[in-house]
Enzyme design. Structure first.
Site, PDB file in Angstrom:
ATOM      1  N   SER A 182      74.132 104.989  56.952  1.00  0.00           N
ATOM      2  CA  SER A 182      74.965 104.707  58.130  1.00  0.00           C
ATOM      3  C   SER A 182      75.717 103.397  57.935  1.00  0.00           C
ATOM      4  O   SER A 182      75.116 102.373  57.631  1.00  0.00           O
ATOM      5  CB  SER A 182      74.102 104.613  59.386  1.00  0.00           C
ATOM      6  OG  SER A 182      73.506 105.857  59.660  1.00  0.00           O
ATOM      7  N   ARG A 205      68.216  97.079  64.339  1.00  0.00           N
ATOM      8  CA  ARG A 205      68.774  96.845  62.994  1.00  0.00           C
ATOM      9  C   ARG A 205      68.915  95.361  62.661  1.00  0.00           C
ATOM     10  O   ARG A 205      69.812  94.968  61.942  1.00  0.00           O
ATOM     11  CB  ARG A 205      70.130  97.550  62.812  1.00  0.00           C
ATOM     12  CG  ARG A 205      70.071  99.063  62.960  1.00  0.00           C
ATOM     13  CD  ARG A 205      69.205  99.731  61.891  1.00  0.00           C
ATOM     14  NE  ARG A 205      69.065 101.145  62.193  1.00  0.00           N
ATOM     15  CZ  ARG A 205      68.073 101.655  62.961  1.00  0.00           C
ATOM     16  NH1 ARG A 205      67.155 100.859  63.455  1.00  0.00           N
ATOM     17  NH2 ARG A 205      68.025 102.947  63.190  1.00  0.00           N
ATOM     18  N   GLU A 225      76.308  98.086  59.934  1.00  0.00           N
ATOM     19  CA  GLU A 225      74.949  97.919  59.394  1.00  0.00           C
ATOM     20  C   GLU A 225      75.074  97.395  57.960  1.00  0.00           C
ATOM     21  O   GLU A 225      74.241  96.624  57.497  1.00  0.00           O
ATOM     22  CB  GLU A 225      74.219  99.278  59.343  1.00  0.00           C
ATOM     23  CG  GLU A 225      73.521  99.651  60.613  1.00  0.00           C
ATOM     24  CD  GLU A 225      72.631 100.878  60.425  1.00  0.00           C
ATOM     25  OE1 GLU A 225      72.001 101.031  59.347  1.00  0.00           O
ATOM     26  OE2 GLU A 225      72.549 101.683  61.363  1.00  0.00           O
TER      27      GLU A 225
END
Length: 280
Positions: free
Chosen positions: A206, A159, A276
């Site tokens: 998320s 990520r 995130e």
């Protein structure tokens, strides 16, 4: 297509969480050329935006110009190489690759974002990550200059894709997909996503990265936080790593809920949850 320049624009209208303060200006360029021209004369701080599916702008807003790249959406193919501008949605890229009998992009159909966002955060799902298909990228700096960069110019991990060159953002990518059919099916992936995620409700996907050897959703669920709310922001009852704007949540409600989740998981498991979601 035309260039759009707006003033005092609510970011709640441009972020999938449907919350956030005002941007001083919002610019939507119709082409890479007009974006370069705009930046050459711009003196304000800049915030880049795609679909806003991974972004929360605080209630105090953004004192500068938000540049929304969703009109930069050309797609070209040459054999197994697809060139896509930053505003192309991942769902569109996934369908385009399938139509051209190229494989590997199926997982992108389940990610609500654009090429630019996928590059910036190395978007992933179902065991695949975006940068494994990147041959090279074009970037632009805040003065409107364009550069070609290679994957080696970035620190690419889970990520994240951290550039070695600062003050540049993605404007396009050249991607290489497979000619050998994959075992992933777009319809099945979308069905799996719809069964497990609160699709159709205002969220950012998320919220937290999965810590090493753990799943964020499982840690949050074991902390008995499913359905927990602060103001209008609630932890999803369907998937604990999703926050839903349940009732006109402020950005502060969402940020306070994030903080509460982090503190609770830390006290229960001594694990630090990292977001995130980007908070501006």
């Amino acid at each position: 297509m035309i260039n759009v320049l707006k003033h005092s624009e609510p970011m709640a209208s441009h972020c999938s969480l449907r919350a956030g303060g005002m941007a001083q200006d919002l610019f939507m360029p119709e082409s890479i050329q007009t974006l370069a021209q705009f930046l050459q004369s711009n003196t304000k701080p800049v915030l880049l935006l795609g679909l806003g599916s991974n972004l929360l702008v605080r209630d105090s807003g953004f004192d500068g110009v938000v540049i929304k790249l969703t009109q930069l959406k050309s797609l070209h193919i040459s054999q197994t190489h697809i060139t896509a501008e930053a505003g192309v949605t991942l769902a569109k890229l996934s369908r385009f690759a399938q139509e051209k009998n190229l494989y590997g992009a199926e997982f992108l159909s389940a990610i609500p974002g654009t090429i630019g966002g996928a590059l910036a955060m190395n978007a992933g799902a179902f065991g695949s990550e975006f940068w494994q298909f990147v041959k090279c990228v074009n970037t632009m700096n805040t003065s409107g200059e364009v550069f070609q960069r290679q994957p080696a110019d970035f620190d690419i991990g889970y990520r994240q894709a951290t550039p070695t060159h600062s003050h540049e953002f993605f404007i396009s990518a050249e991607l290489v997909f497979n000619q050998k059919p994959s075992n992933q099916n777009i319809q099945q992936l979308l069905q799996k996503r719809n069964n497990t995620q609160p699709i159709g409700l205002p969220s950012c996907g998320s919220v937290f990265k999965n810590p090493a050897k753990h799943y964020a959703a499982e840690l949050i669920e074991k902390s008995q936080l499913k359905g927990f709310c602060i103001g209008g922001a609630c932890v999803s009852n369907k998937h604990a790593n999703f926050i839903i704007n349940h009732q006109h949540a402020s950005a502060a409600d969402i940020e306070n809920l994030i903080l509460h989740i982090q503190q609770t998981v830390k006290s229960n498991f001594d694990i630090d949850l990292e977001t995130e979601l980007k908070i501006i």
